[in-house]
Write an enzyme that holds these catalytic residues in place. Structure first.
Site, short mmCIF file in Angstrom:
data_model
loop_
_atom_site.label_atom_id
_atom_site.label_comp_id
_atom_site.label_asym_id
_atom_site.label_seq_id
_atom_site.Cartn_x
_atom_site.Cartn_y
_atom_site.Cartn_z
N GLU A 1 0.84 -1.21 0.00
CA GLU A 1 0.00 0.00 0.00
C GLU A 1 0.87 1.25 0.00
OE1 GLU A 1 -3.98 -1.66 2.34
OE2 GLU A 1 -2.63 -0.25 3.35
N ASP B 1 -10.47 8.36 -22.16
CA ASP B 1 -10.38 6.93 -21.83
C ASP B 1 -9.98 6.21 -23.12
OD1 ASP B 1 -10.80 4.27 -21.35
OD2 ASP B 1 -12.79 4.51 -20.47
N THR C 1 -7.08 0.76 -20.16
CA THR C 1 -6.82 -0.60 -19.73
C THR C 1 -5.45 -0.97 -20.28
OG1 THR C 1 -7.87 -1.46 -21.71
CG2 THR C 1 -9.26 -1.31 -19.76
N LYS D 1 -6.06 -4.57 -23.70
CA LYS D 1 -6.72 -4.62 -25.00
C LYS D 1 -5.65 -4.50 -26.09
CE LYS D 1 -10.99 -3.20 -22.80
NZ LYS D 1 -12.03 -2.18 -22.60
N ARG E 1 -4.46 -7.99 -17.63
CA ARG E 1 -5.73 -7.36 -17.32
C ARG E 1 -5.49 -6.31 -16.24
NH1 ARG E 1 -10.43 -8.54 -19.03
NH2 ARG E 1 -9.36 -9.91 -20.45
C1 LIG Z 1 -12.88 -1.96 -21.61
C2 LIG Z 1 -13.16 -0.57 -21.26
C3 LIG Z 1 -13.15 -0.13 -19.92
C4 LIG Z 1 -13.19 -1.06 -18.74
O1 LIG Z 1 -12.14 -1.86 -18.53
P1 LIG Z 1 -12.21 -3.04 -17.45
O2 LIG Z 1 -10.78 -3.38 -17.26
O3 LIG Z 1 -13.06 -4.09 -18.03
O4 LIG Z 1 -12.80 -2.46 -16.20
C5 LIG Z 1 -13.29 1.22 -19.68
N1 LIG Z 1 -13.42 2.09 -20.68
C6 LIG Z 1 -13.47 1.71 -21.97
C7 LIG Z 1 -13.63 2.73 -23.03
C8 LIG Z 1 -13.35 0.37 -22.30
O5 LIG Z 1 -13.44 -0.01 -23.57
#
Ligand SMILES: *Cc1c(COP(=O)(O)O)cnc(C)c1O
Length: 412
Positions: free
Chosen positions: A55, A199, A225, A228, A234
């Site tokens: 932490e 994002d 993330t 992807k 992850r």
């Molecule tokens: C996939 C995604 C997320 C969420 O990611 P997780 O790791 O599944 O919580 C947030 N924003 C966008 C635009 C996404 O495509």
């Protein structure tokens, strides 16, 4: 031979893991948000680093014994800043959703006005959906695409910003196939005293490789993330201008999370190193080439591609053009070992659970090694499955590709 300890300790669980491996090996993975990580990323994820509580931040922990995990997290932060040209990075978010929640917690008060892309036109649940914390705690106003072009309507967005003066605008999407003009959105925001959060979860790999314009120079905060197109473990990541650094760090811990996952942070560090290489640049270019070829090939078969094509790693296929619903197409593709997901298209006449579209992405199959000629075979499989209802032919097309490009061949 991996997982021998699992096999000995828990044979039933081991069997399930083997089945999932075989599923990944024998299916064509076209879910736009998925990918296959490297062996180095897998090694980190399965390591002793999971044992450590840490932490706090490197050099300022609430636990002893952090001298080496401090080095690991510092390396990860440094690489994130270098790769994306960011001033500050927090590498602890457990997921993309956690990263977004922390940003809202850092910058907003409950009830504040925020703008986000409408979920049914390509946005994400965490961008203000009523069933998500974001939509319950903050006053989200959705923006969307032009009904004719099916591309982001920046003029309409500007009008909404001028009228509503939101505290924050969230740009980025989960199902939008075109370049997003972050420079233009930043101008709209900053002329109206609105903070900009981008994002880039879906396109982070493209951004890292310079295949999509980077939001980092324009946005106050960038979330992503790591699993992807970026092809890491992850997890989540926040990049920001130095002035927001302290607030963001505090919003992650102690604001919304406890101890960071040090095995995942190590895996993020490896993935970020991989993303700095020339192979990764070539990989990202190939993702986009594959998506373009697949989109053209599907269009030639009679499917309608939302917005007329793609600039990035994904496309939205309107299957109503061939007389199907998204749900039926998703089920039929599944039965021929193609994994995709049903998705609403902009102004969809169907309910979200049925939908008129299928979202198709090329990051995972490109990792597997597929190139342009293989996209034609995928389009043939779509035609066989969804237009000619020849499931055996579709399955044999899929098998020709999964046999040609083995995945994790020596894992078990
Ligand atoms: C996939 C995604 C997320 C969420 O990611 P997780 O790791 O599944 O919580 C947030 N924003 C966008 C635009 C996404 O495509």
């Amino acid at each position: 031979m991996r997982y021998q300890h699992v096999k000995n300790e828990d044979p039933a669980l081991y069997e399930m893991m083997v089945k999932e491996l075989h599923r990944q090996q024998s299916h064509l993975e076209l879910i736009a948000s998925e990918n296959f990580v490297s062996e180095a990323v897998l090694d980190c994820m399965g390591s002793h680093l999971t044992n450590k509580y840490a932490e706090g931040l490197p050099g300022a922990r609430y636990y002893g014994g952090c001298e080496f995990v401090d080095q690991i997290e510092s390396l990860c932060i440094e690489r994130a800043c270098t790769l994306f040209g960011a001033e500050h990075a927090n590498v602890q978010p457990h997921s993309g959703a956690q990263a977004n929640t922390a940003v809202y917690f850092a910058l907003l008060k409950p009830g504040d006005t925020v703008m986000g892309m409408s979920l049914d036109q390509g946005g994400h649940l965490t961008h203000g959906s009523k069933v998500n914390l974001s939509g319950k705690y903050y006053h989200f106003i959705p923006y969307g695409v032009d009904p004719k072009t099916e591309r982001l309507d920046y003029d309409a967005m500007e009008k909404l910003v001028v009228e509503n003066k939101p505290k924050l605008l969230v740009a980025g999407a989960s199902a939008y196939p075109r370049i997003i003009d972050f420079e233009r959105i930043a101008k709209i925001c900053h002329e109206n005293g609105t903070l900009l959060m981008v994002d880039m979860a879906h396109i982070a790999g493209l951004v890292a490789a310079g295949v999509h314009p980077s939001p980092v120079p324009y946005a106050d905060i960038v979330t992503t993330t790591t699993h992807k197109t970026l092809r890491g473990p992850r997890g989540g990541l926040i990049l920001c201008k130095e002035e927001f650094g302290k607030a963001i760090d505090k919003a992650i811990f102690p604001g919304t999370q406890g101890g960071p996952l040090m095995h995942t942070i190590a895996a993020k560090a490896v993935a970020l190193k991989e993303a700095m290489g020339d192979d990764f640049k070539a990989y990202q270019h190939q993702i986009v080439k594959n998506a373009t070829v697949l989109s053209d090939a599907l269009s030639d078969k009679g499917f309608r591609i939302v917005s007329g094509g793609t600039d990035n790693h994904l496309m939205l296929v309107d299957v109503s053009a061939v007389g199907m619903t998204g749900r039926d197409a998703d089920d039929t593709l599944g039965s021929v070992n193609i994994t995709a997901n049903k998705n609403t298209i902009p102004f969809d006449p169907q309910k979200p659970a049925i939908a008129s579209g299928v979202r198709v992405g090329t990051p995972a199959v490109t990792t597997r090694g597929l190139i342009e000629a293989d996209m034609q075979v995928i389009a043939d499989a779509f035609e066989a499955a969804l237009i000619n209802h020849d499931l055996d032919l579709a399955r044999s097309k899929v098998k020709s590709l999964t046999d040609k490009y083995p995945l994790y061949p020596d894992m078990i």
